[in-house]
Write an enzyme that holds these catalytic residues in place. Structure first.
Site, PDB file in Angstrom:
ATOM      1  N   SER A 278      13.273  54.422 -34.927  1.00  0.00           N
ATOM      2  CA  SER A 278      13.207  55.263 -33.706  1.00  0.00           C
ATOM      3  C   SER A 278      12.838  54.009 -32.746  1.00  0.00           C
ATOM      4  O   SER A 278      13.032  54.216 -31.468  1.00  0.00           O
ATOM      5  CB  SER A 278      12.125  56.049 -33.418  1.00  0.00           C
ATOM      6  OG  SER A 278      12.151  57.075 -34.355  1.00  0.00           O
ATOM      7  N   THR A 279      12.640  52.875 -33.224  1.00  0.00           N
ATOM      8  CA  THR A 279      12.071  51.611 -32.100  1.00  0.00           C
ATOM      9  C   THR A 279      13.404  51.376 -31.215  1.00  0.00           C
ATOM     10  O   THR A 279      13.636  50.537 -30.255  1.00  0.00           O
ATOM     11  CB  THR A 279      11.589  50.395 -32.748  1.00  0.00           C
ATOM     12  OG1 THR A 279      12.338  49.930 -33.757  1.00  0.00           O
ATOM     13  CG2 THR A 279       9.955  50.761 -32.993  1.00  0.00           C
TER      14      THR A 279
END
Lengths: 564, 273
Positions: A278-279
């Site tokens: 998700s980064t």
């Protein structure tokens, strides 16, 4: 013709006697001139030596201060690598006077690295020269000297020493016994460090030893706590791309390069590539905003509990089951929402952005230990675009990620990461524009929202206005994603109202503990590391905490539906 | 003749002497050079020592070692954001004035009375502590411990009106003194101090701590109030009255307390009692 006719007459004639006398005088004169000349020569030489030799000698005396290999220091001048005169202990087995068996036992007592039998084999081998210990401490030298064996020889030889021991071991690398760099910056800077003209001045790295120490301490504490198999941490200066701290755990001690664990040699920060999950989402949103696909944080997407993409279904850990705004997608880290944004953006534009950010090639840093990123390559279709949008199907190094965040928040300019401190002779490069300044500015509030209201709450350091994004990616074990092993990452930026530093922390395969209520997601294990690190390094780096300052959140908060 | 005979000898001696002196000079130079080289070698050896000691110190004080010491012994932590202050005003706000013995003892002080006569004298001047005569009764029968503090009214009456704002001035000066006296419990100087104070203080009111303040007394005390402040700074003898009085009235300063709006006046009032 005439003289030829006369000469025989002169020598053989009556004038022979006075002629012989003058010849004698001539010879005497010649001899005297020769003697005088030789004397003058010696006197001149003496004078020359008297006048010039001493200065030459003084110059030679000055030389020992210049080390055989230049020092490496951090950005504040703390020595990280030095060359010192170390003791080496050797033995001439063929000149041995004492009893080899007796001596072997004593040697084994003093230096337990080898057994007495091995020492005895060495002593009876009849070789002319064998090293016993090459980096001996003075206590050992004194003890060996007390043995009184004349065949043992002590000598001093230059040795590379790393005063901070294992700290920054992966960055510094190490040298072989001949003093040639074989890894890390020692290898990269080999020519510069051994250049006789430049040896006197140390090389300043961009590392800050204090920040590096904090990062290593906090990361290793978390690594132990969550029983992770490895960890990586990076602090990057947003405006210049200088690496302030970069660590990879387990640590590597360059003082004993041969005796480190096998796993320690692997630099997870630059060599290891991971799906960082998700980064990646902020990149996707920023790309979409820059391309005009997303007009504002209020743009709505349909967020069902599952989204069919190709042969599989994208799911969320916190499904909305309703229409959600971009701000909410980021706050709750929704895969479904981000996948839709990525699909709207399209494969070509996504690849173009990733290429400009340097994500499709090995990370740009001086080190040779760099990993090749893994991308969908030729299969970069719609499904791949969607998964890459939320950080799956693409594996990059943590340093890529840190550099990407720096690019996103420094006004949109990509610059190569560097381990060499920038100064007047080595200025900051121009860089290339990836995102518009407007996008860079608007993203601040979005990432701050993740920390104030979203999944990254534990990363907040009071007063430092931390913004960032969590990322939990499942590791591929045996060709399949498995929920059991994950890589958790937090990419943070502080202070968010005027971004100056990126902090990336990553834990490889952390386990859940009672304290985390059975979760092993990034918000629980790696976000607190970032909070602690920022709380300790913020003021060291000149960021003053202020609880009355914050990012202007009005642009995002109005699009977040209050739950309950 | 003789000179002629020795001519060659003189020549030889001259040349020899010159050569010798030249040699001496060069020898001297060589010695100095050697000395210089020796010093230079020493300097270099010292520089090497410095370098190796620095290395050793840096190694012993390496970051991981410091971190370990901190974890085991020092337990220091990074300053929290609340510990960073923006400016000196924020710093000044942190200053908290802990109540002193005088302030605390003020809590149990007893009453005083303001009379009609006093009111015109000090209209709307709550800060002016009325000088009241205070007598504290000690539990044990110790006659010398009952003191009187008083001031001459004549002097006082001349001053109060023009000096309406003035009384406030000497207060700061008076305050620390007052406090100090309170905490200092030496009994010896008291009698001495009280005497000069008592002398001029005949017309001054006498207040007894047991709330027995009779009206006339209070009335007379009121005018004296202002001067209390004044005399303190003026005549040397008068301040001496104050500490004594203060001490005596340790438990009897209520009236002053009431009159004193600011802590400063309070402290001063203590002195006045």
């Amino acid at each position: 013709m005439a003289s030829a006719a006369i000469l025989p007459d002169r020598y053989g004639g009556a004038g022979q006697r006075p002629q012989g006398l003058s010849l004698t005088y001539q010879r005497l004169m010649l001899m005297m001139l020769v003697f005088a000349g030789v004397t003058m020569l010696i006197a001149g030489r003496l004078l020359f030596l008297q006048l010039f030799t001493d200065r030459g000698g003084a110059g030679q005396i000055g030389n020992p201060l210049i080390p055989p290999r230049a020092d490496i220091v951090d950005r504040n001048g703390t020595p990280l690598a030095r060359t010192i005169d170390a003791w080496s202990i050797a033995i001439h087995p063929d000149r041995l006077l004492g009893d080899p068996a007796e001596l072997a036992v004593k040697l084994a007592q003093l230096m337990p690295e080898r057994s007495a039998a091995e020492y005895q084999a060495m002593l009876t081998s009849g070789k002319t020269f064998v090293y016993l210990s090459r980096r001996a401490v003075p206590e050992l030298v004194a003890a060996m000297n007390a043995l009184g064996e004349p065949a043992i020889e002590f000598s001093r030889e230059p040795q590379r020493m790393y005063p901070q021991t294992a700290m920054a071991g992966h960055i510094l690398g190490w040298t072989d016994f001949d003093g040639n760099g074989v890894a890390g910056m020692e290898r990269v800077l080999q020519d510069r460090l051994s250049d006789p003209a430049l040896r006197g001045t140390p090389v300043a790295l961009s590392i800050d030893a204090r920040v590096q120490g904090v990062m290593e301490a906090e990361l290793s504490a978390a690594m132990t706590k969550f029983s992770a198999i490895g960890a990586a941490g990076i602090v990057l200066d947003i405006k210049t791309g200088e690496v302030i701290a970069m660590t990879s755990l387990p640590q590597l001690n360059p003082n004993k390069p041969g005796r480190n664990a096998e796993a320690a040699g692997f630099n997870r920060a630059t060599l290891g590539v991971y799906e960082l999950g998700s980064t990646f989402k902020p990149f996707t949103v920023a790309m979409a905003m820059d391309a005009g696909v997303v007009k504002g944080f209020g743009q709505m997407y349909n967020c069902p509990s599952g989204l069919k993409a190709g042969g599989f279904t994208i799911t969320d850990t916190h499904p909305f089951n309703r229409a959600c705004s971009v701000a909410e997608i980021m706050k709750e880290s929704s895969n479904i929402g981000t996948a839709q944004i990525a699909a709207q953006l399209g494969s070509a534009r996504q690849q173009e952005f990733l290429r400009k950010m340097g994500f499709l090639e090995p990370v740009s840093i001086e080190l040779n230990e760099r990993g090749r990123t893994l991308t969908p390559g030729a299969n970069w279709g719609d499904v791949a675009t969607m998964t890459v949008g939320y950080g799956h199907g693409i594996a990059v190094t943590p340093l890529h990620l840190a550099n990407g965040y720096a690019t996103l928040f420094n006004g949109g300019i990509w610059r190569p990461s560097t381990l060499i401190k920038y100064d007047s002779r080595h200025p900051v490069p121009q860089g290339r524009r990836v995102f518009s300044e407007e996008t860079s500015y608007r993203m601040r509030a979005l990432l701050r929202l993740v920390v104030t209201d979203g999944t990254g709450g534990k990363a907040d350091a009071k007063g430092y206005r931390v913004g960032g994004k969590t990322g939990t990616a499942e590791k591929i074990v045996g060709g399949r994603y498995t929920g059991a092993a994950v890589v958790t990452t937090f990419a943070g930026v502080f202070p968010m109202d005027e971004p100056r530093y990126v902090v990336v922390a990553m834990l490889d395969d952390p386990k859940s503990t009672a304290e985390t209520f059975g979760f092993h997601t990034a918000g629980w294990n790696v976000a607190p590391v970032v909070s602690k690190v920022i709380g300790r390094i913020g003021s060291l780096l000149g960021v003053q905490p202020d609880e009355r300052r914050d990012v202007n959140m009005t642009e995002v908060l109005q699009y977040v539906k209050k739950e309950g | 003749m003789i000179a002629r005979g020795f001519k060659s000898v003189i020549w030889v001696a001259t040349v020899g002497g010159a050569a010798l002196s030249c040699y001496m000079v060069s020898l001297r130079v060589a010695t100095e050079r050697n000395e210089l080289a020796r010093v230079e070698r020493q300097i270099i050896a010292a520089k090497r020592d410095i370098r190796s000691l620095q290395t050793e110190l840096g190694t012993r004080g390496r970051m991981t070692q410091l971190e370990q010491w901190n974890a085991e012994v020092l337990a220091l932590s990074a300053p929290s954001s609340a510990q960073f202050l923006k400016d000196e005003f924020t710093l000044a706000r942190l200053y908290r004035n802990d109540p002193t013995v005088a302030d605390r003892s003020a809590e149990v002080r007893l009453a005083s009375a303001a009379t009609e006569a006093a009111k015109p004298a000090a209209p709307g001047k709550p800060a002016t502590p009325p000088v009241v005569q205070a007598v504290a009764e000690r539990p044990a029968a110790q006659p010398p411990l009952i003191h009187r503090a008083s001031f001459t009214t004549a002097e006082v009456q001349a001053k109060p009106k023009p000096a309406a704002p003035a009384p406030a001035k000497p207060k700061p000066a008076a305050k620390p003194e007052a406090r100090r006296t309170v905490s200092a419990t030496s009994t010896k100087p008291e009698p001495d101090l009280s005497k000069p104070a008592a002398k001029p203080g005949k017309p001054a009111a006498q207040r007894i701590a047991i709330a027995a303040t009779s009206k006339p007394e209070a009335a007379s005390s009121r005018p004296t109030a202002k001067p209390t402040a004044k005399p303190i700074s003026k005549p040397a003898s008068k301040p001496s009255a104050k500490p004594e009085a203060l001490r005596t009235a340790a438990a009897t300063a209520k009236p002053v307390r009431e009159a004193a709006a600011t802590p400063r006046a309070k402290g001063k009032g203590g002195g006045g009692n």
